[in-house]
Motif scaffolding. Structure first.
Motif, PDB file in Angstrom:
ATOM      1  N   GLU A 178     -11.543   8.947  38.176  1.00  0.00           N
ATOM      2  CA  GLU A 178     -12.910   9.024  37.655  1.00  0.00           C
ATOM      3  C   GLU A 178     -12.920   8.758  36.159  1.00  0.00           C
ATOM      4  OE1 GLU A 178     -16.869  11.789  38.183  1.00  0.00           O
ATOM      5  OE2 GLU A 178     -14.925  12.604  38.734  1.00  0.00           O
ATOM      6  N   VAL A 179     -13.938   8.011  35.691  1.00  0.00           N
ATOM      7  CA  VAL A 179     -14.096   7.736  34.266  1.00  0.00           C
ATOM      8  C   VAL A 179     -15.304   8.499  33.742  1.00  0.00           C
ATOM      9  CG1 VAL A 179     -13.030   5.456  34.478  1.00  0.00           C
ATOM     10  CG2 VAL A 179     -15.508   5.650  34.607  1.00  0.00           C
ATOM     11  N   SER A 180     -15.402   8.627  32.445  1.00  0.00           N
ATOM     12  CA  SER A 180     -16.535   9.330  31.837  1.00  0.00           C
ATOM     13  C   SER A 180     -17.815   8.525  32.026  1.00  0.00           C
ATOM     14  CB  SER A 180     -16.276   9.536  30.342  1.00  0.00           C
ATOM     15  OG  SER A 180     -16.340   8.286  29.665  1.00  0.00           O
ATOM     16  N   GLY A 181     -18.944   9.187  31.853  1.00  0.00           N
ATOM     17  CA  GLY A 181     -20.226   8.496  31.941  1.00  0.00           C
ATOM     18  C   GLY A 181     -20.344   7.400  30.896  1.00  0.00           C
TER      19      GLY A 181
ATOM     20  N   THR B 250     -28.140   9.758  37.399  1.00  0.00           N
ATOM     21  CA  THR B 250     -26.724   9.995  37.691  1.00  0.00           C
ATOM     22  C   THR B 250     -25.951   8.713  37.434  1.00  0.00           C
ATOM     23  OG1 THR B 250     -26.924   9.419  40.023  1.00  0.00           O
ATOM     24  CG2 THR B 250     -27.231  11.727  39.457  1.00  0.00           C
ATOM     25  N   VAL B 251     -24.761   8.870  36.889  1.00  0.00           N
ATOM     26  CA  VAL B 251     -23.854   7.758  36.621  1.00  0.00           C
ATOM     27  C   VAL B 251     -22.473   8.198  37.075  1.00  0.00           C
ATOM     28  CG1 VAL B 251     -22.803   6.302  34.843  1.00  0.00           C
ATOM     29  CG2 VAL B 251     -25.189   7.027  34.608  1.00  0.00           C
ATOM     30  N   ALA B 252     -21.851   7.392  37.923  1.00  0.00           N
ATOM     31  CA  ALA B 252     -20.500   7.700  38.388  1.00  0.00           C
ATOM     32  C   ALA B 252     -19.655   6.442  38.283  1.00  0.00           C
ATOM     33  CB  ALA B 252     -20.518   8.190  39.831  1.00  0.00           C
ATOM     34  N   GLY B 253     -18.442   6.595  37.790  1.00  0.00           N
ATOM     35  CA  GLY B 253     -17.560   5.451  37.663  1.00  0.00           C
ATOM     36  C   GLY B 253     -16.130   5.818  37.999  1.00  0.00           C
ATOM     37  N   PHE B 254     -15.406   4.836  38.539  1.00  0.00           N
ATOM     38  CA  PHE B 254     -14.009   5.031  38.896  1.00  0.00           C
ATOM     39  C   PHE B 254     -13.225   3.776  38.541  1.00  0.00           C
ATOM     40  CE2 PHE B 254     -16.440   7.738  41.662  1.00  0.00           C
ATOM     41  CZ  PHE B 254     -15.702   8.924  41.673  1.00  0.00           C
ATOM     42  N   ARG B 255     -11.960   3.971  38.182  1.00  0.00           N
ATOM     43  CA  ARG B 255     -11.026   2.869  37.988  1.00  0.00           C
ATOM     44  C   ARG B 255      -9.954   2.965  39.064  1.00  0.00           C
ATOM     45  NH1 ARG B 255     -10.969  -0.279  33.561  1.00  0.00           N
ATOM     46  NH2 ARG B 255     -12.133   0.396  31.734  1.00  0.00           N
TER      47      ARG B 255
ATOM     48  N   TRP C  66     -12.549  -1.557  38.983  1.00  0.00           N
ATOM     49  CA  TRP C  66     -13.423  -0.428  38.688  1.00  0.00           C
ATOM     50  C   TRP C  66     -14.695  -0.537  39.510  1.00  0.00           C
ATOM     51  CZ3 TRP C  66     -18.074  -2.095  36.910  1.00  0.00           C
ATOM     52  CH2 TRP C  66     -18.126  -3.347  36.305  1.00  0.00           C
ATOM     53  N   THR C  67     -15.416   0.558  39.590  1.00  0.00           N
ATOM     54  CA  THR C  67     -16.695   0.612  40.291  1.00  0.00           C
ATOM     55  C   THR C  67     -17.611   1.588  39.559  1.00  0.00           C
ATOM     56  OG1 THR C  67     -17.777   1.084  42.401  1.00  0.00           O
ATOM     57  CG2 THR C  67     -15.803   2.339  41.921  1.00  0.00           C
ATOM     58  N   VAL C  68     -18.895   1.234  39.448  1.00  0.00           N
ATOM     59  CA  VAL C  68     -19.888   2.077  38.779  1.00  0.00           C
ATOM     60  C   VAL C  68     -21.136   2.140  39.649  1.00  0.00           C
ATOM     61  CG1 VAL C  68     -21.434   2.292  36.778  1.00  0.00           C
ATOM     62  CG2 VAL C  68     -19.059   1.557  36.449  1.00  0.00           C
ATOM     63  N   THR C  69     -21.694   3.334  39.795  1.00  0.00           N
ATOM     64  CA  THR C  69     -22.930   3.542  40.538  1.00  0.00           C
ATOM     65  C   THR C  69     -23.900   4.328  39.660  1.00  0.00           C
ATOM     66  OG1 THR C  69     -21.688   3.587  42.598  1.00  0.00           O
ATOM     67  CG2 THR C  69     -23.923   4.461  42.661  1.00  0.00           C
ATOM     68  N   VAL C  70     -25.128   3.822  39.548  1.00  0.00           N
ATOM     69  CA  VAL C  70     -26.180   4.447  38.750  1.00  0.00           C
ATOM     70  C   VAL C  70     -27.367   4.683  39.666  1.00  0.00           C
ATOM     71  CG1 VAL C  70     -27.715   4.128  36.782  1.00  0.00           C
ATOM     72  CG2 VAL C  70     -25.406   3.193  36.700  1.00  0.00           C
ATOM     73  N   SER C  71     -27.964   5.878  39.593  1.00  0.00           N
ATOM     74  CA  SER C  71     -29.134   6.189  40.426  1.00  0.00           C
ATOM     75  C   SER C  71     -30.220   6.842  39.586  1.00  0.00           C
ATOM     76  CB  SER C  71     -28.755   7.152  41.551  1.00  0.00           C
ATOM     77  OG  SER C  71     -27.825   6.554  42.408  1.00  0.00           O
ATOM     78  N   GLY C  72     -31.471   6.592  39.995  1.00  0.00           N
ATOM     79  CA  GLY C  72     -32.579   7.233  39.309  1.00  0.00           C
ATOM     80  C   GLY C  72     -33.906   6.604  39.677  1.00  0.00           C
ATOM     81  N   PRO C  73     -34.978   7.094  39.043  1.00  0.00           N
ATOM     82  CA  PRO C  73     -36.305   6.544  39.304  1.00  0.00           C
ATOM     83  C   PRO C  73     -36.381   5.085  38.866  1.00  0.00           C
ATOM     84  CG  PRO C  73     -36.446   8.567  37.992  1.00  0.00           C
ATOM     85  CD  PRO C  73     -35.006   8.199  38.103  1.00  0.00           C
ATOM     86  N   ALA C  74     -37.139   4.297  39.616  1.00  0.00           N
ATOM     87  CA  ALA C  74     -37.307   2.880  39.308  1.00  0.00           C
ATOM     88  C   ALA C  74     -38.788   2.568  39.149  1.00  0.00           C
ATOM     89  CB  ALA C  74     -36.715   2.029  40.433  1.00  0.00           C
TER      90      ALA C  74
END
Length: 133
Positions: free
Chosen positions: A12-15, A122-127, A80-88
């Motif tokens: 996991e990486v930081s936001g 929310t922001v999640a990332g992984f390497r 790496w992979t990054v996922t961002v979620s929230g209102p649109a």
């Protein structure tokens, strides 16, 4: 000793690093719910002023959405992979929309060419990292 190399592991990486990775890319996938189905559409994006602007072929405008970006190098076992979620929200200001139509190449033109502003909650990332010896 196994004849197969150990698979890489996810770290996991930081936001902040996840947003840096997102900012360095331009292609991803917009994910949202539509009539009890999960819809996934290819999209282009830009990260500006703490907001994610996405241009995607989306006939329906979701109230909330998820955006996923990755860069996986399967042969090297890195990425790496990054996922961002929230209102649109749809970008309706004509000048702002014109700017993003010039900035972001579209997949389609016409009624399904949608510009969305995603407010990340929310922001999640992984390497992918090499397996430990």
């Amino acid at each position: 000793m196994s004849p197969f190399p150990a698979p890489p592991r996810l770290v996991e990486v930081s936001g902040a690093e996840a947003l840096w990775l997102l900012d360095g890319s331009t292609l991803g996938r917009l994910v949202y719910a539509q009539r009890d189905l999960t819809v996934i559409r290819p999209a282009r994006h830009v990260w500006e002023y703490g907001r994610l602007v996405v241009r995607a072929p989306a006939p329906a405008v979701p109230a909330t959405a998820t955006y996923h970006v990755d860069d996986i190098r399967t042969v090297a076992g890195t990425g790496w992979t990054v996922t961002v979620s929230g209102p649109a929200e749809v970008i309706t200001d004509p000048d702002e929309a014109a700017h993003y139509h010039r900035t972001l190449a579209g997949w389609t033109h016409g009624p399904h060419d949608t510009l969305l502003r995603l407010h990340p909650k929310t922001v999640a990332g992984f390497r992918l990292a090499p397996a430990e010896a």
